[in-house]
Design a protein around this motif. Structure first.
Motif, PDB file in Angstrom:
ATOM      1  N   ASP A  60       0.820  -1.200   0.000  1.00 16.22           N
ATOM      2  CA  ASP A  60       0.000   0.000   0.000  1.00 16.22           C
ATOM      3  C   ASP A  60       0.860   1.259   0.000  1.00 16.22           C
ATOM      4  OD1 ASP A  60      -2.137  -1.698   0.090  1.00 16.22           O
ATOM      5  OD2 ASP A  60      -2.544  -1.412   2.228  1.00 16.22           O
ATOM      6  N   MET A  61       1.918   1.286   0.823  1.00 23.56           N
ATOM      7  CA  MET A  61       2.754   2.474   0.908  1.00 23.56           C
ATOM      8  C   MET A  61       3.595   2.662  -0.346  1.00 23.56           C
ATOM      9  SD  MET A  61       3.218   5.099   2.723  1.00 23.56           S
ATOM     10  CE  MET A  61       2.418   4.594   4.250  1.00 23.56           C
ATOM     11  N   ASP A  62       4.097   1.566  -0.931  1.00 22.41           N
ATOM     12  CA  ASP A  62       4.865   1.686  -2.171  1.00 22.41           C
ATOM     13  C   ASP A  62       3.986   2.173  -3.315  1.00 22.41           C
ATOM     14  OD1 ASP A  62       7.264   0.953  -1.091  1.00 22.41           O
ATOM     15  OD2 ASP A  62       7.116  -1.156  -1.656  1.00 22.41           O
ATOM     16  N   GLU A  63       2.753   1.682  -3.375  1.00 20.90           N
ATOM     17  CA  GLU A  63       1.850   2.124  -4.430  1.00 20.90           C
ATOM     18  C   GLU A  63       1.541   3.611  -4.283  1.00 20.90           C
ATOM     19  OE1 GLU A  63      -2.320   0.637  -6.527  1.00 20.90           O
ATOM     20  OE2 GLU A  63      -1.400  -0.528  -4.918  1.00 20.90           O
ATOM     21  N   ARG A  64       1.389   4.071  -3.062  1.00 22.58           N
ATOM     22  CA  ARG A  64       1.168   5.494  -2.821  1.00 22.58           C
ATOM     23  C   ARG A  64       2.387   6.306  -3.237  1.00 22.58           C
ATOM     24  NH1 ARG A  64      -0.746   8.210   2.942  1.00 22.58           N
ATOM     25  NH2 ARG A  64      -0.403  10.398   2.355  1.00 22.58           N
ATOM     26  N   ARG A  65       3.549   5.829  -2.888  1.00 21.49           N
ATOM     27  CA  ARG A  65       4.780   6.567  -3.161  1.00 21.49           C
ATOM     28  C   ARG A  65       5.075   6.649  -4.652  1.00 21.49           C
ATOM     29  NH1 ARG A  65      10.507   5.294  -0.092  1.00 21.49           N
ATOM     30  NH2 ARG A  65      11.717   7.030  -0.960  1.00 21.49           N
ATOM     31  N   ASN A  66       4.775   5.578  -5.383  1.00 22.62           N
ATOM     32  CA  ASN A  66       5.169   5.495  -6.784  1.00 22.62           C
ATOM     33  C   ASN A  66       4.131   6.058  -7.746  1.00 22.62           C
ATOM     34  OD1 ASN A  66       7.522   4.183  -5.988  1.00 22.62           O
ATOM     35  ND2 ASN A  66       6.584   2.163  -6.132  1.00 22.62           N
ATOM     36  N   SER A  67       2.957   6.373  -7.266  1.00 23.43           N
ATOM     37  CA  SER A  67       1.921   6.926  -8.125  1.00 23.43           C
ATOM     38  C   SER A  67       2.248   8.381  -8.455  1.00 23.43           C
ATOM     39  CB  SER A  67       0.559   6.835  -7.433  1.00 23.43           C
ATOM     40  OG  SER A  67      -0.426   7.485  -8.194  1.00 23.43           O
ATOM     41  N   ILE A  68       2.200   8.728  -9.734  1.00 22.21           N
ATOM     42  CA  ILE A  68       2.465  10.107 -10.132  1.00 22.21           C
ATOM     43  C   ILE A  68       1.286  10.991  -9.743  1.00 22.21           C
ATOM     44  CG2 ILE A  68       2.950  11.637 -12.074  1.00 22.21           C
ATOM     45  CD1 ILE A  68       4.273   9.287 -13.475  1.00 22.21           C
ATOM     46  N   ALA A  69       0.079  10.567 -10.088  1.00 16.16           N
ATOM     47  CA  ALA A  69      -1.116  11.260  -9.609  1.00 16.16           C
ATOM     48  C   ALA A  69      -1.376  10.773  -8.187  1.00 16.16           C
ATOM     49  CB  ALA A  69      -2.308  10.961 -10.515  1.00 16.16           C
ATOM     50  N   GLY A  70      -1.353  11.680  -7.221  1.00 13.62           N
ATOM     51  CA  GLY A  70      -1.401  11.296  -5.811  1.00 13.62           C
ATOM     52  C   GLY A  70      -2.523  10.326  -5.480  1.00 13.62           C
ATOM     53  N   LYS A  71      -2.170   9.221  -4.853  1.00 16.56           N
ATOM     54  CA  LYS A  71      -3.142   8.189  -4.493  1.00 16.56           C
ATOM     55  C   LYS A  71      -2.768   7.591  -3.153  1.00 16.56           C
ATOM     56  CE  LYS A  71      -3.056   4.311  -6.835  1.00 16.56           C
ATOM     57  NZ  LYS A  71      -3.301   3.317  -7.897  1.00 16.56           N
ATOM     58  N   GLN A  72      -3.738   7.491  -2.245  1.00 17.17           N
ATOM     59  CA  GLN A  72      -3.542   6.827  -0.967  1.00 17.17           C
ATOM     60  C   GLN A  72      -4.270   5.495  -1.004  1.00 17.17           C
ATOM     61  OE1 GLN A  72      -4.920   9.576   2.007  1.00 17.17           O
ATOM     62  NE2 GLN A  72      -3.820  11.281   1.084  1.00 17.17           N
ATOM     63  N   VAL A  73      -3.615   4.450  -0.523  1.00 15.69           N
ATOM     64  CA  VAL A  73      -4.160   3.105  -0.599  1.00 15.69           C
ATOM     65  C   VAL A  73      -4.274   2.537   0.809  1.00 15.69           C
ATOM     66  CG1 VAL A  73      -3.879   0.791  -1.564  1.00 15.69           C
ATOM     67  CG2 VAL A  73      -3.076   2.791  -2.856  1.00 15.69           C
ATOM     68  N   TYR A  74      -5.449   1.980   1.124  1.00 14.52           N
ATOM     69  CA  TYR A  74      -5.706   1.387   2.442  1.00 14.52           C
ATOM     70  C   TYR A  74      -6.235  -0.021   2.222  1.00 14.52           C
ATOM     71  CZ  TYR A  74      -5.301   6.263   3.760  1.00 14.52           C
ATOM     72  OH  TYR A  74      -4.840   7.550   3.925  1.00 14.52           O
ATOM     73  N   GLY A  75      -5.404  -1.010   2.597  1.00 10.05           N
ATOM     74  CA  GLY A  75      -5.731  -2.408   2.344  1.00 10.05           C
ATOM     75  C   GLY A  75      -6.358  -3.101   3.534  1.00 10.05           C
ATOM     76  N   ARG A  76      -6.201  -4.428   3.565  1.00  8.36           N
ATOM     77  CA  ARG A  76      -6.887  -5.231   4.578  1.00  8.36           C
ATOM     78  C   ARG A  76      -6.470  -4.866   6.001  1.00  8.36           C
ATOM     79  NH1 ARG A  76     -11.434  -6.475   3.472  1.00  8.36           N
ATOM     80  NH2 ARG A  76     -11.305  -7.302   5.584  1.00  8.36           N
ATOM     81  N   GLU A  77      -5.231  -4.429   6.200  1.00  5.45           N
ATOM     82  CA  GLU A  77      -4.798  -4.078   7.557  1.00  5.45           C
ATOM     83  C   GLU A  77      -5.660  -2.954   8.121  1.00  5.45           C
ATOM     84  OE1 GLU A  77      -0.815  -2.511   9.963  1.00  5.45           O
ATOM     85  OE2 GLU A  77      -0.738  -2.844   7.796  1.00  5.45           O
ATOM     86  N   GLU A  78      -5.904  -1.914   7.303  1.00  8.59           N
ATOM     87  CA  GLU A  78      -6.726  -0.803   7.760  1.00  8.59           C
ATOM     88  C   GLU A  78      -8.193  -1.199   7.846  1.00  8.59           C
ATOM     89  OE1 GLU A  78      -7.276   2.831   9.326  1.00  8.59           O
ATOM     90  OE2 GLU A  78      -5.319   2.153   8.593  1.00  8.59           O
ATOM     91  N   LEU A  79      -8.660  -2.030   6.900  1.00  8.17           N
ATOM     92  CA  LEU A  79     -10.058  -2.432   6.887  1.00  8.17           C
ATOM     93  C   LEU A  79     -10.411  -3.305   8.087  1.00  8.17           C
ATOM     94  CD1 LEU A  79     -10.405  -3.258   3.083  1.00  8.17           C
ATOM     95  CD2 LEU A  79     -11.367  -1.289   4.261  1.00  8.17           C
ATOM     96  N   ASP A  80      -9.449  -4.122   8.536  1.00  3.87           N
ATOM     97  CA  ASP A  80      -9.710  -5.052   9.643  1.00  3.87           C
ATOM     98  C   ASP A  80      -9.390  -4.470  11.012  1.00  3.87           C
ATOM     99  OD1 ASP A  80     -10.556  -7.051   7.936  1.00  3.87           O
ATOM    100  OD2 ASP A  80      -8.564  -7.927   7.718  1.00  3.87           O
ATOM    101  N   ARG A  81      -8.706  -3.330  11.046  1.00  2.00           N
ATOM    102  CA  ARG A  81      -8.107  -2.835  12.290  1.00  2.00           C
ATOM    103  C   ARG A  81      -9.106  -2.741  13.443  1.00  2.00           C
ATOM    104  NH1 ARG A  81      -3.502  -0.033  12.729  1.00  2.00           N
ATOM    105  NH2 ARG A  81      -3.553   0.573  10.531  1.00  2.00           N
ATOM    106  N   ASN A  82     -10.236  -2.085  13.230  1.00  2.00           N
ATOM    107  CA  ASN A  82     -11.178  -1.830  14.320  1.00  2.00           C
ATOM    108  C   ASN A  82     -12.357  -2.785  14.344  1.00  2.00           C
ATOM    109  OD1 ASN A  82      -9.692   0.839  14.025  1.00  2.00           O
ATOM    110  ND2 ASN A  82     -10.942   1.254  15.820  1.00  2.00           N
ATOM    111  N   GLY A  83     -12.407  -3.717  13.386  1.00  2.06           N
ATOM    112  CA  GLY A  83     -13.528  -4.643  13.352  1.00  2.06           C
ATOM    113  C   GLY A  83     -14.841  -3.984  13.016  1.00  2.06           C
TER     114      GLY A  83
END
Length: 747
Positions: A60-83
C-alpha cells in the motif's frame, strides 16, 4: 518471491525504464524502505548493478509513493483494524474524509468537507448502481480503498473534492477459507452478521467467492422544537415534536470473482455483485402545542397530536463488472471493460394522524417504485514509448434507463401532488474519451498529462412532457512528482486539473418528495431540468516524507475555484393541496474553497529499535470557503466544516497475543449561511472508538470493539427568515454506543 536480475536486462524484457513508476505496473520497484540485498559480483569481481522485482501487487505504501497522480491506498490491515461493521466507520478515520449525519447512522461521504456530489465514489473503478449505499456494504467484501485527491483521465472527472475507489475482493491471494461471525449490540438490540470467503483454483481458472448475510435492528429518537416569530416579535407557533423510529432490516450480499488466464497470456475477469435488502419499520410522532407564548387570538390547531406510521421497503441490486486484458506486441496491452446493472426498490408506508381526543384526522398512503437498468463499456490501450513514456488512451460508454412511480393519497383518495400515480421515465447517456501520458522525465522528475472529454445527456418523460438536459466537459489534467536529490525519502507533488459536478438525476427530474409537517424548515423537495454542471479549476500540492516500511509525514493543500454552483432555494408555492414550502435546486454563481491537510503515521519500532510495538496514526485538515452571491460571515460551501481531525493508536503486547487500539474522530460545530434567508447550525461531532484483538493462533482470533463511546447528542438548528416571518427548528438526535464482537477463523 523476489528475484535479482541485471538492470541492463530490463529493456530486453520489455520492462519500463529503471525509474518508471506507472500505476499500471504490477511489480513493486525497490525503495529505500526495503533493505538492499548483498551485491552480486561479475566475472571481473566487481559488483553488478541490480534491481529488485517483487511478484504480486506493490505494498500500500509503495503504491502510494510510486503513483504520479497522488493516491492513498488502504488495504486489509486498515479495513480489519477496528472490526467495523460498515465502510462508513472506516472512511471517517481516513485523512480529509468526513461522513454526514450523526455518529452510528452514516450519511453521504465527504472529502475536504465538501458535500454530496463533490466526492466521486467508484466501485471497482466504475460508477455504482443507482440507489447503492456504502453503508450497506460489508468491509469483508472489500480488498482495498483508494483515495485520489485530484482526478485522472481514465476515471470520470466528476470529482471536484476527490475520488474514493472501493476495490472489491480480487485475485487468488489466499489459500484458506475465511469465516467471520459478527454481532453488534446497540441499546440491547443485536445485529448479527456472517461472512464467508472461499478461494479456489482449477487449471487456468481461479475464483474468490465472498458473501455475507446480516440482520440489523435499530431505534432512533429525535426531539424538535419549532417556533415561528413575526417581525414584530409576536410568536405564532410554539411546539415540540418527539419522533421515535424502530427498524428491522435483513440482507444478503454476494461478490464472487472469477479469473481465467489463456495460454497466450490474455486474462478474463468477471465479478458480479448482488445486494438484496428488506426492511420494516414503525414510527411514532407526538406533537405538543405550547400556548404560553402564542396569543390566544392567533392560536391555530396543530397538524396532529399523534401520528403512527408503518413502512416496508425492498431493494435488490445486481451489477456485473468484467474486463479482458489482451497482451500485444512488446509491452503494449488492451484492456476492454464491460458491465451491466439492474436494480429495483419498492417502498410502502401508511401514516395515521390523530387529534388530542384520539379521533382520526387523516390517513396518508405513500408508495414508490423505482426500476433501473444500465449497461457500460470501456477500454484502455496502453503502450510504452521508449523508456520514459507510458501512453494510454481509451473510452467509456454508459447507458441508463429508469422508471419511477410515486403515489400519495389521503384518506379520501385525493392525490397529494399533481403527478401522483404517473410514471416518470428517464434515460441517461454518458460518453467519454481520454488520453494520458505518464512520463519519467529524469530520476528526480515524473509527470502526468491527461485530457478527458465527457458528455452527458438526460431525457425524461413526465405527464406526457419531454424534458432533456445536455452537458459536456473538457478536462485537461497535469500531475507532477519531484524527488528531492540526496533525500530519497522526500518528494513533492503538484497537480493542476479541471473537474466538475454534474446534477444528479434526482435534482434534474425528481418527482416531489413531500414533507408531512411542511414548513420552511421542512420543505417539500423537487427537481430542476435546467441545471448546468458545476465547473472547477483545482490546484493540489503536497510534501511527503516516508518513514520506514509504512510510515509517512505529509503536508499539503488545495484550491478549488467553482463556477455555476448549485444550491437549493426555498419558495412558498401554490399547489393542489394549498400553499406549501418547496426546495428546488438552482445554479446561483461562483464559489471558492481552499484548505491545508496534514498526516502523520508510523510504527514506533521502526524509528526507535527498543521502543514499544506502537502504531500511531493522525491527520488534520483545515478548510476555508466562500460563496459570492450569499452574504457572510458564514457563506461557506454547503455543510463544509472548518476543521476535521483524527488520531489513533495501536499497541501490541509482547507477553500475550493481544493488540489494543483506539481512535478519536473530531469535527467542530459548523454554522452555514446557506442562502440569504437560511442559516444552518450543526453541533460538534466526537466519535471515540476502541478495540481489543486476541489471536489464539494463526487461524483463530476474536475482536471486541466499541464505537461512539462518548455517545454525544447530535444537535442542529435551522432558521429561515422570509416574508416577515422567522421559522426556527432546533433538533436533538440521540446517539448510542455500539458494541461489537467478531470471531474470525481460517480453515
Amino acid at each position: 518471491m523476489n528475484r535479482l536480475i541485471p538492470i541492463a536486462c530490463l529493456t530486453l524484457l520489455g520492462a519500463p525504464g529503471a525509474y518508471a513508476q506507472t500505476a499500471q505496473t504490477d511489480a513493486a520497484p525497490a525503495t529505500s524502505a526495503t533493505p538492499p540485498a548483498k551485491p552480486a559480483l561479475g566475472p571481473d569481481g566487481k559488483p553488478v548493478q541490480q534491481v529488485t522485482i517483487s511478484g504480486g501487487r506493490a505494498s500500500d505504501m509503495d503504491e502510494r509513493r510510486n503513483s504520479i497522480a497522488g493516491k492513498q491506498v488502504y488495504g486489509r490491515e486498515e479495513l480489519d483494524r477496528n472490526g467495523d461493521s460498515n465502510l462508513g466507520d472506516i472512511l471517517k478515520r481516513l485523512p480529509g474524509v468526513t461522513i454526514g449525519g450523526r455518529p452510528g447512522r452514516g450519511g453521504d461521504v465527504r472529502m475536504r468537507g465538501m458535500g454530496s456530489g463533490y466526492t466521486q465514489v467508484l466501485l471497482n473503478g466504475e460508477r455504482p448502481p443507482a440507489g447503492f449505499s456504502m453503508e450497506s456494504l460489508s468491509p469483508d467484501q472489500v480488498e482495498r480503498i483508494e483515495i485520489m485527491r485530484g482526478p485522472i483521465a481514465e476515471h470520470s472527472t466528476r470529482a471536484i473534492a476527490g475520488t474514493i475507489n472501493i476495490i472489491l475482493r480480487d485475485g487468488y491471494q489466499q489459500r484458506d477459507n475465511q469465516l467471520k461471525f459478527t454481532d453488534t449490540i446497540e441499546q440491547g438490540r443485536h445485529a448479527p452478521n456472517v461472512s464467508l470467503t472461499v478461494p479456489g483454483k482449477v487449471s487456468s481458472l481461479t475464483w474468490l467467492l465472498t458473501g455475507s448475510i446480516f440482520e440489523n435492528r435499530q431505534h432512533d429518537q429525535t426531539e424538535t422544537y419549532n417556533r415561528d416569530t413575526r417581525g414584530d416579535g409576536v410568536v405564532l407557533k410554539d411546539q415540540n415534536v418527539l419522533d421515535e423510529t424502530s427498524r428491522n432490516s435483513r440482507g444478503i450480499h454476494l461478490t464472487p470473482r472469477l479469473t481465467y488466464k489463456f495460454d497466450n497470456g490474455d486474462t478474463l475477469n468477471f465479478q458480479p455483485f448482488l445486494m438484496a435488502n428488506r426492511s420494516d419499520g414503525n414510527s411514532r410522532s407526538d406533537l405538543t402545542q405550547n400556548f404560553g407564548l402564542v396569543p390566544p387570538a392567533l392560536q391555530q390547531p396543530p397538524e396532529y397530536n399523534l401520528a403512527l406510521t408503518s413502512s416496508h421497503s425492498e431493494s435488490t441490486f445486481l451489477r456485473g463488472f468484467g474486463n479482458w486484458v489482451h497482451k500485444l506486441q512488446g509491452a503494449s496491452k488492451l484492456d476492454v471493460k464491460f458491465g451491466f446493472g439492474s436494480g429495483h426498490s419498492d417502498n410502502d408506508s401508511v401514516r395515521y394522524q390523530y387529534d388530542n381526543a384520539g379521533g382520526l384526522l387523516n390517513r396518508y398512503t405513500d408508495t414508490s417504485s423505482v426500476r433501473d437498468r444500465s449497461a457500460s463499456s470501456g477500454g484502455k490501450y496502453t503502450t510504452p514509448i521508449g523508456k520514459q513514456h507510458s501512453l494510454a488512451a481509451g473510452w467509456d460508454i454508459e447507458l441508463g434507463h429508469r422508471v419511477e412511480t410515486k403515489t400519495s393519497l389521503d384518506k379520501d383518495g385525493a392525490a397529494q401532488f399533481e403527478d401522483s400515480g404517473d410514471n416518470l421515465t428517464a434515460d441517461t447517456r454518458r460518453l467519454a474519451v481520454f488520453a494520458q501520458d505518464e512520463w519519467d522525465i529524469s530520476k528526480q522528475w515524473s509527470g502526468y498529462a491527461g485530457l478527458r472529454w465527457e458528455g452527458i445527456r438526460t431525457t425524461s418523460t413526465r405527464s406526457g412532457t419531454d424534458i432533456s438536459n445536455t452537458s459536456s466537459v473538457l478536462s485537461p489534467l497535469l500531475h507532477a512528482v519531484y524527488r528531492i536529490p540526496d533525500h530519497d525519502k522526500d518528494q513533492i507533488r503538484a497537480s493542476l486539473t479541471k473537474s466538475y459536478k454534474a446534477a444528479n438525476i434526482q435534482d434534474l427530474i425528481a418527482l416531489p418528495s413531500l414533507s408531512r409537517l411542511n414548513s420552511a424548515t421542512r420543505p417539500d423537495r423537487t427537481g430542476n431540468p435546467d441545471l448546468k454542471p458545476e465547473l472547477a479549476t483545482g490546484l493540489d500540492f503536497a510534501y511527503e516524507h516516508y518513514l520506514g516500511r509504512s510510515g509517512i509525514l505529509t503536508a499539503g493543500g488545495f484550491i478549488r475555484d467553482i463556477d455555476d454552483l448549485i444550491r437549493r432555494q426555498l419558495s412558498l408555492q401554490n399547489t393542489p393541496t394549498g400553499p406549501r414550502w418547496v426546495s428546488t435546486p438552482a445554479n446561483i454563481g461562483h464559489a471558492r474553497t481552499k484548505g491545508i491537510e496534514l498526516e502523520a503515521k508510523f510504527q514506533l519500532q521502526e524509528l526507535v529499535a527498543d521502543g514499544p510495538a506502537l502504531d500511531f496514526r493522525s491527520n488534520y485538515s483545515r478548510f476555508w470557503s466562500s460563496v459570492d452571491d450569499i452574504p457572510g460571515p458564514n457563506n461557506r460551501l454547503d455543510a463544509q466544516p472548518k476543521q476535521t481531525a483524527n488520531v489513533g493508536l495501536d499497541y501490541r503486547l509482547k507477553q500475550v497475543p493481544l493488540t489494543l487500539g483506539a481512535s478519536l474522530n473530531w469535527t467542530p460545530e459548523t454554522t452555514i449561511q446557506s442562502s440569504v434567508e437560511q442559516v444552518v447550525y450543526t453541533s460538534r461531532k466526537r466519535s471515540f472508538d476502541a478495540y481489543g484483538l486476541w489471536k489464539f493462533n494463526a487461524r483463530n482470533q476474536i475482536r471486541i470493539s466499541a464505537n461512539n463511546l462518548m455517545a454525544e447528542d447530535a444537535l442542529g438548528s435551522n432558521i429561515v427568515t422570509t416574508n416577515g416571518l422567522a421559522q426556527l427548528a432546533n433538533t436533538t438526535n440521540q446517539t448510542y454506543v455500539v458494541w461489537g464482537v467478531k470471531y474470525e477463523m481460517k480453515f
